[in-house]
Design a protein around this motif. Structure first.
Motif, PDB file in Angstrom:
ATOM      1  N   GLN A 121       7.313  13.089  -7.654  1.00 30.64           N
ATOM      2  CA  GLN A 121       6.128  12.256  -7.908  1.00 30.64           C
ATOM      3  C   GLN A 121       4.838  12.995  -7.601  1.00 30.64           C
ATOM      4  OE1 GLN A 121       8.352  11.774  -5.499  1.00 30.64           O
ATOM      5  NE2 GLN A 121       7.595  10.594  -3.756  1.00 30.64           N
ATOM      6  N   TYR A 122       4.888  13.922  -6.623  1.00 34.47           N
ATOM      7  CA  TYR A 122       3.695  14.690  -6.295  1.00 34.47           C
ATOM      8  C   TYR A 122       3.502  15.836  -7.288  1.00 34.47           C
ATOM      9  CZ  TYR A 122       4.323  12.083  -1.972  1.00 34.47           C
ATOM     10  OH  TYR A 122       4.500  11.077  -1.050  1.00 34.47           O
ATOM     11  N   GLN A 123       4.598  16.376  -7.815  1.00 35.95           N
ATOM     12  CA  GLN A 123       4.479  17.355  -8.898  1.00 35.95           C
ATOM     13  C   GLN A 123       3.746  16.731 -10.080  1.00 35.95           C
ATOM     14  OE1 GLN A 123       8.453  18.670  -9.831  1.00 35.95           O
ATOM     15  NE2 GLN A 123       8.481  20.250  -8.244  1.00 35.95           N
ATOM     16  N   MET A 176       0.824  -1.200   0.000  1.00 35.79           N
ATOM     17  CA  MET A 176       0.000   0.000   0.000  1.00 35.79           C
ATOM     18  C   MET A 176       0.864   1.257   0.000  1.00 35.79           C
ATOM     19  SD  MET A 176      -2.933  -1.328  -0.287  1.00 35.79           S
ATOM     20  CE  MET A 176      -4.230  -0.167   0.122  1.00 35.79           C
ATOM     21  N   ALA A 177       2.007   1.210   0.692  1.00 37.12           N
ATOM     22  CA  ALA A 177       2.929   2.350   0.679  1.00 37.12           C
ATOM     23  C   ALA A 177       3.488   2.558  -0.728  1.00 37.12           C
ATOM     24  CB  ALA A 177       4.066   2.125   1.670  1.00 37.12           C
ATOM     25  N   TYR A 178       3.806   1.469  -1.418  1.00 35.44           N
ATOM     26  CA  TYR A 178       4.309   1.558  -2.798  1.00 35.44           C
ATOM     27  C   TYR A 178       3.256   2.213  -3.698  1.00 35.44           C
ATOM     28  CZ  TYR A 178       4.971  -0.028  -7.605  1.00 35.44           C
ATOM     29  OH  TYR A 178       5.062  -0.072  -8.973  1.00 35.44           O
ATOM     30  N   ARG A 179       2.018   1.806  -3.563  1.00 39.13           N
ATOM     31  CA  ARG A 179       0.967   2.373  -4.418  1.00 39.13           C
ATOM     32  C   ARG A 179       0.764   3.852  -4.123  1.00 39.13           C
ATOM     33  NH1 ARG A 179      -3.091  -2.833  -4.379  1.00 39.13           N
ATOM     34  NH2 ARG A 179      -2.288  -3.763  -6.290  1.00 39.13           N
ATOM     35  N   ARG A 180       0.807   4.215  -2.860  1.00 42.98           N
ATOM     36  CA  ARG A 180       0.652   5.632  -2.534  1.00 42.98           C
ATOM     37  C   ARG A 180       1.803   6.441  -3.115  1.00 42.98           C
ATOM     38  NH1 ARG A 180      -0.799   3.429   2.492  1.00 42.98           N
ATOM     39  NH2 ARG A 180       1.253   3.922   3.362  1.00 42.98           N
ATOM     40  N   SER A 181       3.027   5.898  -3.021  1.00 39.43           N
ATOM     41  CA  SER A 181       4.189   6.635  -3.518  1.00 39.43           C
ATOM     42  C   SER A 181       4.161   6.790  -5.027  1.00 39.43           C
ATOM     43  CB  SER A 181       5.482   5.920  -3.104  1.00 39.43           C
ATOM     44  OG  SER A 181       5.624   4.676  -3.787  1.00 39.43           O
ATOM     45  N   GLN A 182       3.513   5.834  -5.720  1.00 39.62           N
ATOM     46  CA  GLN A 182       3.421   5.897  -7.175  1.00 39.62           C
ATOM     47  C   GLN A 182       2.142   6.568  -7.658  1.00 39.62           C
ATOM     48  OE1 GLN A 182       6.011   4.738  -9.222  1.00 39.62           O
ATOM     49  NE2 GLN A 182       7.002   4.650  -7.209  1.00 39.62           N
TER      50      GLN A 182
END
Length: 504
Positions: A354-356, A209-215
């Motif tokens: 990634q947030y940009q 879930m952390a991986y998906r949030r980061s991507q």
């Protein structure tokens, strides 16, 4: 924060299996049945003071009721256990399950022919979230973990209170008409190997879930439900706080481990159950939101009215979870703004790449969902009926705006806080976003079961007090924009206690 606790939860769980219409509906009903049973069993133990007496005097009818509860428990356990057992080989200590986008998923052999647990050497197994096999496997792993954690909680609540009572233990162990005895269930529960596998599974799912949030990749609705249910179990919290081999079997000792006192035990059981199902049924809805029907030009016009750091509150009366949240509004989010606005604010270069990218793709809103804190587009957020936009009044220094916006960005990627404690920031709940982003505002907190919480209506209270610190600038009710004295309209909408506070 929760007003209705156990009674409402068990009333609402039944429609989950009827209305969800998804692959998780049968699983949801099975979990609901077991939770209802374990609650009944615990209440029976408390009522007859079974945990307080070495040899409680039970009538024949009461003894029969205990046997019937045990039989029902064993039958319900048998329905959920296969979900967990099927995935268990992947979390043996001699298997290394690795999330990889570079290798094809290759778990078939391990699942069909698990290596003996005593076999030396490590077998590496890859699961690729981007291929069809990997997607199916990750779904099944999430469901299996949720089933396993619910089973651990259920033994803890339904069976363990009887375990140390010799008379009751003998009655249940040797007089239950089943090939599976409660002694066998106890051996499984206290198995060190089973507990280690459970911890490895929770760590893997957290990593996923952390991986998906980061991507910036959304999990499926089913997976969000499974993850919500897993995180709201007693055992999930406990596994994240200590060594699974050191966990005791005593329910009271376990609750002391997670910071709950003796007097809070029974209320906490109800609270935990409501948290689990309140979030599990959050995606069950009877229709779409009225604001989702806005035309593209209307959405664009709405977006032009919004400014960075606006606070957004919404209501979704068509979702079952909305009925479990006190007050009128059910969710809080922060409007971040566009790339141009963030450049004008002077913080664009400080936002992670990634947030940009998420912002460039239309993300405008920071919000805490069951799958974690993320950046969402306005169109997705508008699957709601009511919308309230609050804005700080008066002059706000540029430095304060920059700090607030960057603080909102810092929350992205955090896990949802199923403990609903605003004083802990490792995880975060939706209404806590406003509390964290604007720490200098005098937020009205409520103390519930040993933790400080803030509800969406608590956030709205700052707009209707005698000297308001927030201004209502946009208000939609039942899909319709309202004009006029928005502050007066808001005071009528939110909880009566909020209106009383506003008059003080």
């Amino acid at each position: 924060m929760w007003r209705f606790f156990l009674g409402v939860v068990l009333t609402l769980v039944w429609p989950l299996s009827v209305q969800a219409g998804s692959s998780s509906s049968e699983f949801g009903q099975q979990v609901a049945d077991l939770v209802a049973l374990r609650t009944e069993a615990y209440q029976f133990a408390v009522k007859h003071k079974i945990t307080e007496q070495k040899t409680p005097a039970l009538t024949r009818a009461q003894s029969n009721q205990m046997r019937e509860l045990a039989l029902r428990y064993i039958a319900l356990r048998a329905r959920l256990l296969p979900y967990a057992s099927e995935m268990a080989p992947l979390f043996q200590t001699n298997v290394k399950l690795t999330l990889s986008t570079e290798h094809a998923t290759n778990a078939e052999q391990i699942l069909s022919e698990p290596p003996p647990s005593i076999q030396r050497g490590i077998r590496t197994v890859y699961v690729n979230p981007n291929d069809a096999k990997g997607a199916r496997l990750l779904h099944d792993i999430q469901r299996g973990l949720a089933a396993a954690l619910v089973l651990m909680d259920s033994y803890q609540i339904a069976i363990e209170p009887y375990r140390d009572n010799a008379t009751i233990g003998y009655l249940l162990t040797y007089d239950v008409r089943s090939k599976t005895t409660l002694r066998e269930l106890s051996n499984n529960y206290y198995s060190s190997e089973y507990r280690v596998r459970l911890q490895r599974a929770t760590q893997f799912v957290d990593q996923l879930m952390a991986y998906r949030r980061s991507q910036g990749k959304a999990a499926s609705d089913d997976e969000n439900n499974y993850y919500a249910l897993s995180q709201s179990t007693i055992w999930y919290v406990t596994l994240h706080q200590g060594n699974p081999l050191a966990l005791t079997g005593s329910l009271r000792q376990l609750f002391n481990t997670v910071g709950q006192g003796e007097k809070k035990l029974q209320n906490t059981l109800s609270y935990g159950l409501s948290m689990g199902f309140g979030n599990m049924i959050g995606l069950v809805k009877t229709r779409g939101g009225k604001l989702s029907r806005l035309k593209p030009d209307e959405v664009a016009a709405l977006e032009k009215q919004l400014k960075p750091l606006d606070i957004l509150l919404e209501k979704t009366p068509f979702r079952l979870s909305d009925k479990m949240i006190p007050g009128h509004y059910g969710h809080v989010a922060i409007w971040l703004g566009s790339e141009q606005e963030l450049r004008e604010l002077g913080i664009w270069s400080q936002i992670p790449a990634q947030y940009q990218q998420s912002i460039r793709e239309g993300g405008r809103i920071v919000e805490a969902l069951r799958s974690g804190v993320t950046i969402s587009p306005l169109q997705r957020f508008l699957d709601i009926d009511d919308l309230l936009v609050l804005r700080q009044n008066g002059e706000i220094r540029s430095n304060d705006q920059q700090t607030a916006a960057l603080t909102a960005i810092e929350q992205v990627g955090k896990e949802y806080d199923f403990n609903f404690d605003v004083l802990t920031h490792e995880r975060i709940v939706c209404s806590e976003l406003a509390y964290v982003v604007f720490p200098d505002l005098p937020w009205p907190l409520a103390r519930t079961l040993g933790r400080y919480t803030i509800s969406p209506d608590n956030v709205a209270q700052l707009a209707i007090r005698e000297k308001p610190l927030l201004d209502p600038v946009i208000l939609y009710r039942d899909g319709t924009p309202l004009t006029g004295d928005l502050r007066k309209t808001l005071a009528k909408l939110i909880a009566p206690e909020s209106s009383v506070m506003a008059q003080k």
